[in-house]
Design a protein around this motif. Structure first.
Motif, PDB file in Angstrom:
ATOM      1  N   ARG A  30     -74.629 -36.666  -2.606  1.00 58.11           N
ATOM      2  CA  ARG A  30     -74.287 -37.444  -1.410  1.00 58.11           C
ATOM      3  C   ARG A  30     -75.421 -37.447  -0.400  1.00 58.11           C
ATOM      4  O   ARG A  30     -75.571 -38.387   0.387  1.00 58.11           O
ATOM      5  CB  ARG A  30     -73.024 -36.874  -0.768  1.00 58.11           C
ATOM      6  N   ASP A 254     -63.878 -36.736  -5.734  1.00 59.11           N
ATOM      7  CA  ASP A 254     -64.392 -37.119  -4.419  1.00 59.11           C
ATOM      8  C   ASP A 254     -63.619 -36.452  -3.286  1.00 59.11           C
ATOM      9  O   ASP A 254     -64.197 -36.081  -2.259  1.00 59.11           O
ATOM     10  CB  ASP A 254     -64.331 -38.641  -4.253  1.00 59.11           C
ATOM     11  N   ASP A 258     -65.195 -34.385  -0.315  1.00 51.25           N
ATOM     12  CA  ASP A 258     -64.949 -34.724   1.087  1.00 51.25           C
ATOM     13  C   ASP A 258     -64.516 -33.500   1.886  1.00 51.25           C
ATOM     14  O   ASP A 258     -64.931 -33.304   3.042  1.00 51.25           O
ATOM     15  CB  ASP A 258     -63.867 -35.801   1.187  1.00 51.25           C
ATOM     16  N   ARG A 261     -67.383 -31.216   2.633  1.00 51.26           N
ATOM     17  CA  ARG A 261     -68.162 -31.747   3.757  1.00 51.26           C
ATOM     18  C   ARG A 261     -67.488 -31.425   5.081  1.00 51.26           C
ATOM     19  O   ARG A 261     -68.145 -31.060   6.068  1.00 51.26           O
ATOM     20  CB  ARG A 261     -68.320 -33.257   3.590  1.00 51.26           C
TER      21      ARG A 261
END
Length: 566
Positions: A30, A254, A258, A261
């Motif tokens: 990413r 994903d 996420d 993050r």
């Protein structure tokens, strides 16, 4: 940017290691989190020390360490911070901010929902195989509201010796149920905690369930998720009328990237909303007293060149279930004279290895599933060898069980407690000691006799009388005891009291010195026999004094008393 090290526990499953590596790579691709590495604290490569070392080698002196765990149990609260502290010692000037565990979080709940629905429809989630249908029931291609309404979910977590972590799984189960239309969601655990997988499935069956999806609350593949599948299949085979399916683990996706993050950003901003109100390492929780104040210690990774006493090899039998031993003094006999901490440990025990003189009434209050091991040493009767006791403690703890070694009195007062601690330490088993009220002090007190008293006795000596004076193995200086003026308390001396009294008189103790024998102290059958030192042997024999009995020698015996205390 601040480097990110993603920290996993480790697994023997090659698929689980691959999924962890894939997630690290997904986060790295990413490009918005800077420099990213991942490593494990045990079992799997790469070790955490390699991941941190790689970031340091690329110039990072400040990191975010993110524990890739679902709940804030021992790995997240203790093992990983301790491992990072060790890295700081290796890399002077290194600092890090610690992220909080991943769950509970709506992103995870949504991922679980997708895995459950995939198991119902037979569809495959991204990057993974379809859920496992165990009953052979036909799978549809599109999920309807009726499908969910007729489906019960068994959410199965890892299980922990941390009650707060177990409670979090129950919270996730409720959040997963709310608003999603399932017939119900029940939590369970595959190890260390109850209810078990079969117990949850049986509960749902009795509630009328005809279709059940077992949802592993796990990030990646591993030994324990495999065990969930096996136990679910076994239950389904025994109940062919049920449609039992097993969903996939959350896996590399994903949504998980996420969440990584988000936790990274929280750590950088100092937003760490961890729950300390019910943390077993800070607060005394019933059944978990051994955890309060426990120091943080790192795991020993086989590829980490640290000088440790033992380490976990890749081919070892680590079962993700970290057992422990507590050597607990049960007190002089009555059930209510054990310490609060000792009772709490008993309440949490999976195995209790019990002595003959430990409070037997406490055994009746144990959970039905607790294994009780009789380690009695009966005078002139059957006895379990100390080596056998040591081996039992170690083997049960290494199997992931919480073991309590319940002893009478205090484990460090003629209780061989330290021998058992040494055996556990040598085997790499976590062990703690809980002192108890020794009969050496309790028995005289319960008979109304103080062992010290102002102006009468300023010292007290506790002596083992199991070997008579003159025995080649005896370490007692009987002549010095005879010259002392204070109180002498004799334990295990029923068979030797006559010889001991004779030797004390021979070396200068006055024949008229008062002596009190107290048998079964604190129990309803407690009784006492008093006599002069030169008569105590004959008096004890005539009155039938038998073990367990304590003899108190000295002028404190003659002090006025109101009689036995209760």
């Amino acid at each position: 940017m601040t480097g990110l090290v993603i920290v996993g526990h480790g697994t023997r499953s090659a698929a689980g290691v691959e999924q962890f590596a894939a997630l690290v790579e997904r986060v790295r691709r990413r490009g918005d989190l800077g420099d990213v590495e991942g490593g494990f604290i045990e079992l799997s490569r790469p070790p955490l020390t390699d991941a941190v070392g790689a970031l340091v080698a690329r110039g990072h002196r400040a990191l975010v360490a993110l524990p890739l765990v679902l709940t804030g149990a021992g790995h997240g609260k203790g093992d990983i911070p301790a491992a990072m502290a060790r890295e700081q010692q290796r890399h002077p000037g290194l600092s890090y901010r610690y992220g909080r565990p991943l769950g509970p979080h709506p992103l995870l709940h949504d991922a679980l929902e997708q895995r459950i629905d995939a198991a119902l429809t037979g569809a495959s989630t991204a990057g993974a195989d379809a859920g496992t249908g165990l009953s052979g029931a036909d799978a549809g291609t599109k999920l309807s509201g009726a499908d969910r309404a007729g489906t019960w979910v068994a959410l199965i977590g890892r299980g922990s010796t941390d009650p707060d972590a177990n409670a979090e799984v129950a919270k996730v189960a409720r959040l997963l149920w709310e608003g999603r239309g399932y017939a119900g969601v029940e939590p369970g655990f595959i190890s260390l905690a109850q209810p078990s997988v079969p117990a949850v499935l049986e509960r749902l069956r009795r509630l009328g369930a005809r279709r059940i999806v077992v949802a592993p609350y796990f990030l990646f593949a591993g030994v324990l998720p495999d065990r969930i599948v096996a136990q679910s299949a076994e239950f389904a085979a025994a109940h062919p009328d049920l449609d039992v399916r097993v969903a996939e683990v959350i896996g590399d996706c994903d949504a998980l990237a996420d969440l990584v993050r988000e936790r990274y950003a929280e750590a950088l901003g100092g937003d760490i909303r961890m729950n300390c109100d019910t943390c077993a390492y800070r607060v005394l929780m019933p059944g978990f007293a051994d955890k309060v104040g426990r120091p943080q210690r790192p795991h020993d990774h086989p590829d980490d060149p640290v000088d440790h006493h033992h380490h976990h090899g890749h081919d070892h039998h680590h079962d993700h279930d970290h057992g422990s031993v507590a050597v607990v003094g049960g007190g002089p006999g009555p059930d209510d004279l054990i310490t609060v901490r000792g009772r709490a440990l008993l309440d949490a025990a999976d195995v209790v290895v019990v002595d003959r003189l430990a409070p037997q009434g406490l055994l009746a209050g144990l959970r039905p599933d607790v294994l009780v091991v009789d380690a009695a040493k009966v005078p002139r009767g059957p006895s379990m060898a100390q080596e056998t006791i040591n081996a039992a403690l170690v083997s049960h703890a290494k199997a992931g069980r919480r073991v309590v070694r319940l002893k009478g009195g205090d484990p460090y007062v003629f209780g061989r407690g330290h021998e058992e601690v040494q055996a556990c330490t040598a085997a790499g088993v976590p062990v703690t000691v809980v002192p108890g009220v020794s009969s050496a002090l309790a028995a005289p007190a319960l008979a109304g006799v103080p062992v010290t008293h102002r102006g009468v006795a300023h010292d007290v000596t506790v002596v083992s009388g199991h070997l008579p004076p003159g025995h080649p193995d005896s370490l007692v200086d009987w002549a010095a005891l005879a010259r002392a003026r204070g109180t002498v308390v004799l334990l295990m001396a029923v068979d030797t009291i006559a010889k001991i009294a004779s030797v004390l008189i021979e070396h200068g103790r006055a024949p008229q010195t008062p002596v009190l024998a107290v048998q079964d102290a604190g129990l309803p059958e407690q009784r006492s026999v008093s006599a002069r030192l030169d008569e105590i042997g004959a008096s004890a024999a005539r009155e039938g004094i038998r073990p367990p009995a304590v003899f108190v020698v000295g002028p404190v015996v003659a002090l006025p008393t109101t009689g036995p205390t209760v």
